[in-house]
Scaffold this active site. Structure first.
Site, PDB file in Angstrom:
ATOM      1  N   TYR A  17       1.466   4.981  11.139  1.00 21.45           N
ATOM      2  CA  TYR A  17       0.186   4.325  11.371  1.00 21.45           C
ATOM      3  C   TYR A  17       0.452   3.138  12.290  1.00 21.45           C
ATOM      4  CZ  TYR A  17       1.649   0.618   8.248  1.00 21.45           C
ATOM      5  OH  TYR A  17       2.334  -0.431   7.708  1.00 21.45           O
ATOM      6  N   SER A 255      -0.204  -6.834   4.256  1.00 18.73           N
ATOM      7  CA  SER A 255       0.642  -5.733   3.798  1.00 18.73           C
ATOM      8  C   SER A 255      -0.185  -4.462   3.738  1.00 18.73           C
ATOM      9  CB  SER A 255       1.249  -6.057   2.440  1.00 18.73           C
ATOM     10  OG  SER A 255       0.509  -5.402   1.420  1.00 18.73           O
ATOM     11  N   LYS A 256       0.517  -3.390   3.975  1.00 21.09           N
ATOM     12  CA  LYS A 256      -0.131  -2.086   4.026  1.00 21.09           C
ATOM     13  C   LYS A 256      -0.806  -1.765   2.696  1.00 21.09           C
ATOM     14  CE  LYS A 256       1.029   2.684   4.845  1.00 21.09           C
ATOM     15  NZ  LYS A 256       2.051   3.665   4.566  1.00 21.09           N
ATOM     16  N   ARG A 257      -0.199  -2.217   1.606  1.00 18.96           N
ATOM     17  CA  ARG A 257      -0.754  -1.908   0.300  1.00 18.96           C
ATOM     18  C   ARG A 257      -2.032  -2.691   0.011  1.00 18.96           C
ATOM     19  NH1 ARG A 257       1.961  -4.003  -3.275  1.00 18.96           N
ATOM     20  NH2 ARG A 257       3.660  -4.715  -1.934  1.00 18.96           N
ATOM     21  N   ARG A 258      -2.017  -3.980   0.383  1.00 18.40           N
ATOM     22  CA  ARG A 258      -3.136  -4.857   0.024  1.00 18.40           C
ATOM     23  C   ARG A 258      -4.268  -4.886   1.025  1.00 18.40           C
ATOM     24  NH1 ARG A 258       0.865  -9.118  -1.227  1.00 18.40           N
ATOM     25  NH2 ARG A 258       0.775  -9.522   0.994  1.00 18.40           N
TER      26      ARG A 258
END
Ligand code: GLU
Length: 493
Positions: A17, A255-258
């Site tokens: 990504y 961050s990719k997660r948040r």
């Protein structure tokens, strides 16, 4: 190589990504190239042999094209340049800059623990053992621990790294594969890179890169295109500019997660590339006049790498969205209609393809354009025109009708009055009639419209109601009003 023109590079590692931070780095490099007649090189740092790579590279190329940040050269791929890294490895080995090391991580940690050293660095165990190169041995860079390394950074200023804080890092894995620092520097030298503009997360590796760079230069490796160095004090070194970290509202690193960090998702949600680029430019930089709406041309003209700020930049999705809305409102109607197409036909459209009528959309487009911040909001504004009957959310319906019977009275009166307007079905007449009904029950027009909008469009907000009803036509409007009245009655019975 054209005179003193900079050669910059955007060097993403394909990860599947495209991170907004990468997009900002690509943009700042692009701006430097465009404003100085320079060259932007695209280099894919794909030495780790991950699978799915080609698709990811296509993703990077396509995201850059969408943003309008096309490179002048490349993509070059590190995965095709193994021979060159081997040459650099041999040269550094023969000149004693590299030494072989067979220590495992576990052995190093155990020694560090025994010596009471907390940091995970290498203790130099093999530095003077004179081990030959070979299977199972990594090659470490012999760091001159007595000298500090200075990164003279355009953004950060002078950053000093004490020599003894830079351990003898692995430059080549035991498999013979080069690590990031080596491949990155060999490429920058070979590609004649004059300015290294990249995220601040890479600042800690920069002193290592500088050591490798200096070692290779001392062996006769040259950056063909090296220009009069503004910031770097060592001839042959590129200018460094480490761009400030992007953080979220909580001031935490994105961050990719948040956080929503994938450029692809913004594209999918209907952000416009020009607005997106405009917003990215403001992440760490501001024009001298402080304005926030800048065209690409203005950015190219006004951007200065030297005025990039080093404090963390808040990636504010709300601000981006607001700016995007401004860009949408500034579009021509034709441009807007074109840009909306992916949301109107095909998979993303919430109605059956055959129900969509482009002429109907064209009539609505000027009204919709003023009211959406991103293009993916468009379908919800107009779906009532292309579905048989709108789905009315139960909860919204109940809230709208909970207080008293006035809403019901309005709907009943509206159905009667609107029926008398069938021959004269235009927004002006509908407006006047609804206003009068509102007055009858003591409600202002805005309030009186609400039950009608919900009954006819299924939504609480949307384009101006009377224009919408004009386009929808009397038949469907009346059918939906009657259906709503019926629903009311049944609920009460
Ligand atoms: N490939 C590195 C990354 O994606 C960037 C290297 C560089 O810009 O020097 O983090």
């Amino acid at each position: 190589m054209a005179g003193d023109a900079p050669r910059v590079r955007f060097a993403p590692s394909p990860t599947g990504y495209f991170h907004v931070g990468s997009a900002r780095a690509a943009l700042f490099n692009w701006l430097v190239a465009r404003q100085s007649g320079g060259t932007l090189v695209l280099r894919i740092e794909d030495t780790d042999g991950e699978r799915g790579r080609e698709e990811w590279v296509d993703g990077i190329v396509s995201a850059l094209a969408w943003l309008g940040l096309e490179p002048d050269e490349g993509p070059y791929r590190q995965s095709t340049r193994g021979g060159r890294y081997r040459q650099a490895t041999d040269a550094l080995w023969e000149s004693g800059h590299l030494y072989a090391c067979g220590c495992t991580r576990g052995e190093i940690d155990a020694r560090n623990r025994a010596a009471g050293i907390q940091t995970p660095g290498y203790d130099g165990y093999c530095r003077d053992l004179g081990l030959p190169r070979g299977e199972g041995r990594a090659l470490r860079f012999r760091t001159p621990h007595q000298n500090q390394v200075v990164v003279d950074d355009v953004v950060r200023g002078r950053v000093e790294f004490p020599g003894d804080a830079i351990d003898d890092f692995v430059a080549v894995k035991s498999s013979g594969a080069p690590l990031f620092v080596l491949a990155n520097v060999v490429d920058d030298i070979d590609m004649g890179i004059t300015h290294v503009i990249r995220g601040e997360d890479l600042l800690p590796t920069t002193p290592k890169g500088i050591l490798v760079w200096k070692a290779l230069v001392s062996l006769g490796w040259r950056t063909e295109g090296t220009v009069g160095v503004e910031a770097g004090s060592t001839p042959g070194l590129p200018v460094f500019a480490h761009l400030p970290l992007l953080v979220n509202k909580a001031r935490k690193k994105l961050s990719k997660r948040r956080d929503p960090v994938a450029v692809e998702s913004y594209r999918h949600d209907g952000y416009l590339p020009d607005a997106f680029v405009n917003y990215l430019a403001l992440l760490g930089w501001a024009p001298p006049g402080g304005e926030e709406h800048l065209s690409r041309e203005q950015l190219v003209e006004q951007f200065r790498l030297g005025s990039v700020n080093h404090s963390p930049a808040f990636f504010d999705v709300a601000k981006l969205t607001h700016l995007n809305g401004e860009y949408i409102r500034a579009m021509t109607i034709d441009g807007f209609i074109d840009a909306c197409q992916p949301w109107l036909t095909g998979d993303r459209a919430p109605w059956p393809t055959e129900s969509f009528d482009p002429d109907v959309f064209d009539r609505m487009a000027p009204l919709v354009k003023e009211r959406v911040a991103v293009l993916s909001e468009v379908p919800a504004m107009i779906d009532f025109l292309f579905v048989d009957a709108p789905t009315i959310d139960e909860e919204e319906w109940n809230t709208a009708n909970s207080s008293d019977d006035t809403a019901m009275v309005i709907l009943t009166r509206t159905a009667t009055v609107y029926r008398s307007l069938i021959q004269n079905w235009d927004s002006g007449a509908l407006h006047a009639a609804t206003k009068a009904i509102g007055e009858e029950v003591g409600w202002k027009l805005g309030k009186a419209q609400a039950p009608i909008r919900l009954a006819v469009t299924g939504r609480k907000v949307g384009p101006p109601l009377f224009e919408s009803l004009e386009v929808l036509g009397p038949e469907r409007t009346l059918r939906r009003l009657e259906f709503a009245i019926e629903r009311h009655r049944t609920a009460r019975a």
